[in-house]
Design a protein around this motif. Sequence first.
Motif, PDB file in Angstrom:
ATOM      1  N   ALA A 418       0.821  -1.207   0.000  1.00 41.44           N
ATOM      2  CA  ALA A 418       0.000   0.000   0.000  1.00 41.44           C
ATOM      3  C   ALA A 418       0.856   1.259   0.000  1.00 41.44           C
ATOM      4  CB  ALA A 418      -0.938  -0.007   1.207  1.00 41.44           C
ATOM      5  N   LEU A 419       1.931   1.251   0.779  1.00 44.62           N
ATOM      6  CA  LEU A 419       2.820   2.420   0.825  1.00 44.62           C
ATOM      7  C   LEU A 419       3.483   2.662  -0.521  1.00 44.62           C
ATOM      8  CD1 LEU A 419       4.579   2.078   4.313  1.00 44.62           C
ATOM      9  CD2 LEU A 419       2.922   3.804   3.607  1.00 44.62           C
ATOM     10  N   LEU A 420       3.898   1.597  -1.181  1.00 47.47           N
ATOM     11  CA  LEU A 420       4.512   1.743  -2.498  1.00 47.47           C
ATOM     12  C   LEU A 420       3.515   2.299  -3.507  1.00 47.47           C
ATOM     13  CD1 LEU A 420       6.661  -1.514  -2.806  1.00 47.47           C
ATOM     14  CD2 LEU A 420       7.496   0.828  -2.537  1.00 47.47           C
ATOM     15  N   GLY A 421       2.267   1.843  -3.417  1.00 43.72           N
ATOM     16  CA  GLY A 421       1.247   2.361  -4.309  1.00 43.72           C
ATOM     17  C   GLY A 421       1.073   3.860  -4.173  1.00 43.72           C
ATOM     18  N   LYS A 422       1.058   4.344  -2.941  1.00 38.77           N
ATOM     19  CA  LYS A 422       0.944   5.791  -2.710  1.00 38.77           C
ATOM     20  C   LYS A 422       2.191   6.530  -3.197  1.00 38.77           C
ATOM     21  CE  LYS A 422      -1.999   5.334   1.408  1.00 38.77           C
ATOM     22  NZ  LYS A 422      -2.095   5.569   2.870  1.00 38.77           N
ATOM     23  N   PHE A 423       3.357   5.906  -2.956  1.00 43.62           N
ATOM     24  CA  PHE A 423       4.612   6.570  -3.328  1.00 43.62           C
ATOM     25  C   PHE A 423       4.741   6.725  -4.837  1.00 43.62           C
ATOM     26  CE2 PHE A 423       9.320   6.694  -3.799  1.00 43.62           C
ATOM     27  CZ  PHE A 423       9.551   7.821  -3.037  1.00 43.62           C
ATOM     28  N   LEU A 424       4.194   5.780  -5.584  1.00 44.63           N
ATOM     29  CA  LEU A 424       4.262   5.862  -7.038  1.00 44.63           C
ATOM     30  C   LEU A 424       3.586   7.110  -7.576  1.00 44.63           C
ATOM     31  CD1 LEU A 424       3.651   2.161  -8.137  1.00 44.63           C
ATOM     32  CD2 LEU A 424       5.661   3.546  -8.650  1.00 44.63           C
ATOM     33  N   SER A 425       2.616   7.614  -6.870  1.00 41.07           N
ATOM     34  CA  SER A 425       1.890   8.796  -7.343  1.00 41.07           C
ATOM     35  C   SER A 425       2.675  10.081  -7.154  1.00 41.07           C
ATOM     36  CB  SER A 425       0.553   8.906  -6.606  1.00 41.07           C
ATOM     37  OG  SER A 425       0.763   9.159  -5.218  1.00 41.07           O
ATOM     38  N   ASP A 432      12.385  -0.601  -8.411  1.00 45.36           N
ATOM     39  CA  ASP A 432      12.882  -1.973  -8.383  1.00 45.36           C
ATOM     40  C   ASP A 432      12.440  -2.613  -7.078  1.00 45.36           C
ATOM     41  OD1 ASP A 432      14.190  -4.363  -8.402  1.00 45.36           O
ATOM     42  OD2 ASP A 432      16.224  -3.531  -8.366  1.00 45.36           O
ATOM     43  N   ILE A 433      11.528  -3.591  -7.178  1.00 47.61           N
ATOM     44  CA  ILE A 433      11.026  -4.286  -5.999  1.00 47.61           C
ATOM     45  C   ILE A 433      11.141  -5.795  -6.195  1.00 47.61           C
ATOM     46  CG2 ILE A 433       9.498  -2.478  -5.128  1.00 47.61           C
ATOM     47  CD1 ILE A 433       7.229  -3.769  -6.703  1.00 47.61           C
ATOM     48  N   ASP A 434      12.167  -6.246  -6.882  1.00 51.96           N
ATOM     49  CA  ASP A 434      12.362  -7.680  -7.093  1.00 51.96           C
ATOM     50  C   ASP A 434      12.505  -8.408  -5.764  1.00 51.96           C
ATOM     51  OD1 ASP A 434      12.234  -7.404  -9.789  1.00 51.96           O
ATOM     52  OD2 ASP A 434      14.405  -7.488 -10.134  1.00 51.96           O
ATOM     53  N   ASP A 435      11.893  -9.581  -5.697  1.00 50.23           N
ATOM     54  CA  ASP A 435      12.039 -10.480  -4.545  1.00 50.23           C
ATOM     55  C   ASP A 435      11.545  -9.881  -3.239  1.00 50.23           C
ATOM     56  OD1 ASP A 435      13.121 -12.474  -6.129  1.00 50.23           O
ATOM     57  OD2 ASP A 435      15.161 -11.738  -5.873  1.00 50.23           O
ATOM     58  N   ILE A 436      10.473  -9.099  -3.284  1.00 49.40           N
ATOM     59  CA  ILE A 436       9.781  -8.713  -2.064  1.00 49.40           C
ATOM     60  C   ILE A 436       8.321  -9.116  -2.232  1.00 49.40           C
ATOM     61  CG2 ILE A 436      11.332  -6.760  -1.664  1.00 49.40           C
ATOM     62  CD1 ILE A 436       9.040  -4.917  -2.420  1.00 49.40           C
ATOM     63  N   ILE A 437       7.628  -9.332  -1.127  1.00 51.29           N
ATOM     64  CA  ILE A 437       6.244  -9.799  -1.158  1.00 51.29           C
ATOM     65  C   ILE A 437       5.314  -8.603  -1.128  1.00 51.29           C
ATOM     66  CG2 ILE A 437       4.505 -11.203   0.009  1.00 51.29           C
ATOM     67  CD1 ILE A 437       6.806 -12.756   1.281  1.00 51.29           C
ATOM     68  N   LEU A 438       4.354  -8.563  -2.036  1.00 47.46           N
ATOM     69  CA  LEU A 438       3.393  -7.472  -2.103  1.00 47.46           C
ATOM     70  C   LEU A 438       1.973  -7.993  -1.953  1.00 47.46           C
ATOM     71  CD1 LEU A 438       4.750  -5.447  -5.147  1.00 47.46           C
ATOM     72  CD2 LEU A 438       4.965  -4.856  -2.736  1.00 47.46           C
ATOM     73  N   VAL A 439       1.111  -7.168  -1.373  1.00 45.04           N
ATOM     74  CA  VAL A 439      -0.320  -7.437  -1.395  1.00 45.04           C
ATOM     75  C   VAL A 439      -0.834  -6.828  -2.687  1.00 45.04           C
ATOM     76  CG1 VAL A 439      -2.546  -7.055  -0.306  1.00 45.04           C
ATOM     77  CG2 VAL A 439      -0.522  -7.430   1.104  1.00 45.04           C
ATOM     78  N   LEU A 440      -1.029  -7.642  -3.689  1.00 44.55           N
ATOM     79  CA  LEU A 440      -1.315  -7.132  -5.028  1.00 44.55           C
ATOM     80  C   LEU A 440      -2.559  -6.253  -5.101  1.00 44.55           C
ATOM     81  CD1 LEU A 440      -0.305 -10.188  -7.234  1.00 44.55           C
ATOM     82  CD2 LEU A 440       0.967  -8.082  -6.805  1.00 44.55           C
ATOM     83  N   PRO A 441      -3.682  -6.596  -4.445  1.00 41.20           N
ATOM     84  CA  PRO A 441      -4.844  -5.697  -4.535  1.00 41.20           C
ATOM     85  C   PRO A 441      -4.545  -4.302  -4.029  1.00 41.20           C
ATOM     86  CG  PRO A 441      -5.500  -7.849  -3.717  1.00 41.20           C
ATOM     87  CD  PRO A 441      -3.997  -7.841  -3.738  1.00 41.20           C
ATOM     88  N   ALA A 442      -3.821  -4.206  -2.921  1.00 39.97           N
ATOM     89  CA  ALA A 442      -3.485  -2.885  -2.379  1.00 39.97           C
ATOM     90  C   ALA A 442      -2.553  -2.136  -3.306  1.00 39.97           C
ATOM     91  CB  ALA A 442      -2.832  -3.040  -0.996  1.00 39.97           C
ATOM     92  N   PHE A 443      -1.601  -2.872  -3.888  1.00 38.84           N
ATOM     93  CA  PHE A 443      -0.649  -2.232  -4.800  1.00 38.84           C
ATOM     94  C   PHE A 443      -1.353  -1.718  -6.048  1.00 38.84           C
ATOM     95  CE2 PHE A 443       2.641  -2.521  -8.145  1.00 38.84           C
ATOM     96  CZ  PHE A 443       3.529  -1.620  -7.601  1.00 38.84           C
ATOM     97  N   ARG A 444      -2.266  -2.528  -6.611  1.00 38.11           N
ATOM     98  CA  ARG A 444      -2.981  -2.122  -7.816  1.00 38.11           C
ATOM     99  C   ARG A 444      -3.879  -0.919  -7.546  1.00 38.11           C
ATOM    100  NH1 ARG A 444      -4.185  -8.153  -8.777  1.00 38.11           N
ATOM    101  NH2 ARG A 444      -2.513  -8.809 -10.162  1.00 38.11           N
ATOM    102  N   LYS A 445      -4.430  -0.856  -6.349  1.00 36.44           N
ATOM    103  CA  LYS A 445      -5.345   0.226  -6.010  1.00 36.44           C
ATOM    104  C   LYS A 445      -4.668   1.576  -6.097  1.00 36.44           C
ATOM    105  CE  LYS A 445      -8.241   1.917  -2.206  1.00 36.44           C
ATOM    106  NZ  LYS A 445      -8.700   1.656  -0.830  1.00 36.44           N
ATOM    107  N   HIS A 446      -3.375   1.639  -5.739  1.00 39.45           N
ATOM    108  CA  HIS A 446      -2.669   2.911  -5.669  1.00 39.45           C
ATOM    109  C   HIS A 446      -1.664   3.103  -6.791  1.00 39.45           C
ATOM    110  CE1 HIS A 446      -4.272   3.834  -1.692  1.00 39.45           C
ATOM    111  NE2 HIS A 446      -4.056   2.579  -1.383  1.00 39.45           N
ATOM    112  N   LYS A 447      -1.602   2.178  -7.739  1.00 43.87           N
ATOM    113  CA  LYS A 447      -0.553   2.305  -8.758  1.00 43.87           C
ATOM    114  C   LYS A 447      -0.791   3.527  -9.632  1.00 43.87           C
ATOM    115  CE  LYS A 447      -2.485  -0.569 -12.477  1.00 43.87           C
ATOM    116  NZ  LYS A 447      -2.252  -1.762 -13.296  1.00 43.87           N
ATOM    117  N   MET A 448       0.291   4.068 -10.176  1.00 46.37           N
ATOM    118  CA  MET A 448       0.230   5.279 -10.974  1.00 46.37           C
ATOM    119  C   MET A 448      -0.533   5.035 -12.265  1.00 46.37           C
ATOM    120  SD  MET A 448       3.426   7.627 -12.140  1.00 46.37           S
ATOM    121  CE  MET A 448       4.279   6.179 -12.729  1.00 46.37           C
ATOM    122  N   LYS A 449      -1.421   5.939 -12.597  1.00 41.40           N
ATOM    123  CA  LYS A 449      -2.217   5.842 -13.817  1.00 41.40           C
ATOM    124  C   LYS A 449      -1.483   6.510 -14.957  1.00 41.40           C
ATOM    125  CE  LYS A 449      -6.589   5.838 -11.290  1.00 41.40           C
ATOM    126  NZ  LYS A 449      -7.889   6.490 -11.121  1.00 41.40           N
TER     127      LYS A 449
END
Length: 449
Positions: A418-425, A432-449
């Motif tokens: 979720a924090l990464l999603g907000k930071f992308l905006s 680069d976030i290789d080999d870390i675990i993400l909660v995909l729904p939260a990440f998609r919710k905040h991803k940059m459009k």
Amino acid sequence: MQHNGPQDENSGSQRKRKRWLNFEGAWKKLYEVRWGDCGAQIHSISWLAKQFEAKHELRDDWQQMYWERHLQNCLDAAAEIAMVPSFSDGIGVIKIPATIVRCIGYWEHMNSSACDYSKFSDHCQHFGLYARRLRLPSALCLPEICDLLRTSNLETLEIHWIKLKDHVDGICELLKQNSETLKSIEFVHCKLSTSFIDAICDSLWIKGLKTHGIEHFSIRISNFLDTSSSTLPAGLASFLSSGRCLSSLSLSDDHLRRNFVEMILDVLFDSSSNIAALDLSENYMSGWPSHFKWTSRPGKQLSSGIGKSLQSLRVLNLRNNNLQRDDVDFLKYALVCMPKLESLDLSDNPIEDDGIKNMMPYFVEMSEKPFSLIDLKLGQCELTFNSVSQLLNVLSRWKKPLTSLSIGENNLGSKIGALLGKFLSKGLQSLDIDDIILVLPAFRKHKMK
């Protein structure tokens, strides 16, 4: 019919330029047919290449590039023969393989031509004047190479595997011969004693001047044989302190220890050069020079004469140096001396969460300024969600946001999504976030459009 007047002169110039462009297209086609790529045969670091092109307004000269690449093929072929233990002749008489000679259309005429192009010296004599960027293995680093390349005006030279005095003597003569044109020099897989380093650096001085024109100096994947000494090689110290053109210095994967790096930094701190890129990666610098803690403080204004070289620094690479959390605590004081820093690479160092926390006051203070840092690499630093979440909160408040962030291969857990999603905006362009675990729904919710 005779043509006179400015209009005819302009018309003639246009026709000549058109013919020149037509020939350039032909040389480009020949290059592509023979090698199948349009890339340079020697690749400088990307940052240096961009700066050099911008400064010198480079344009493609396909004829020059063709014969330079051809000569490099001849150099590589000659080196393979010269490296055979039983070889005892001069390198100039080495026979160039028929596969290379045929490419320039001379194989059929070798018996009748006054210059049959079968010998290495023939190719150096006729195509050496096109050489600007060359790669030389140790087998060709002999005094004879200076005569063979006497018509060259080298700008970039990459040297491999030198470890004997004969190699150094030969390369020093070539450096002296090209001291007025040489801009970039790189040593790879070399073993360098103090006397070797002194001889090499002394050979780079422009004749009659107490300076050199080197812009990029690199020694990588090599060994300095006397790193336990309490002083830098005199030639290297003089080279670093007197080169006003020097903009890029790379000492990567050279098995350097703390004391040697500390002496390098001391020279740079007081030198007259304008270093913009410094690569000290892949060494062993645990125990970061603590004297920076006493010479600078966050918030302290630097005088124009102190640490001039570090004040111009834009790229700093400290990847994989076994830096610990306390080293990073000292590092933040060194960073104060680098107000123009754009890229900082601390990846592959076990700085852990405490290391990030030690640097946090620096990042917080920089959030109040038009900070220049736009690229931060912290991959594989043994970080967790706790430190990275704090870091993202601070970075999101910067007046000038990051454009590139690397935090891969850290144990960040699923909550970071979720924090990464907000930071992308916030304007981030590369993450680069290789080999870390993400909660995909939260990440998609905040991803940059």
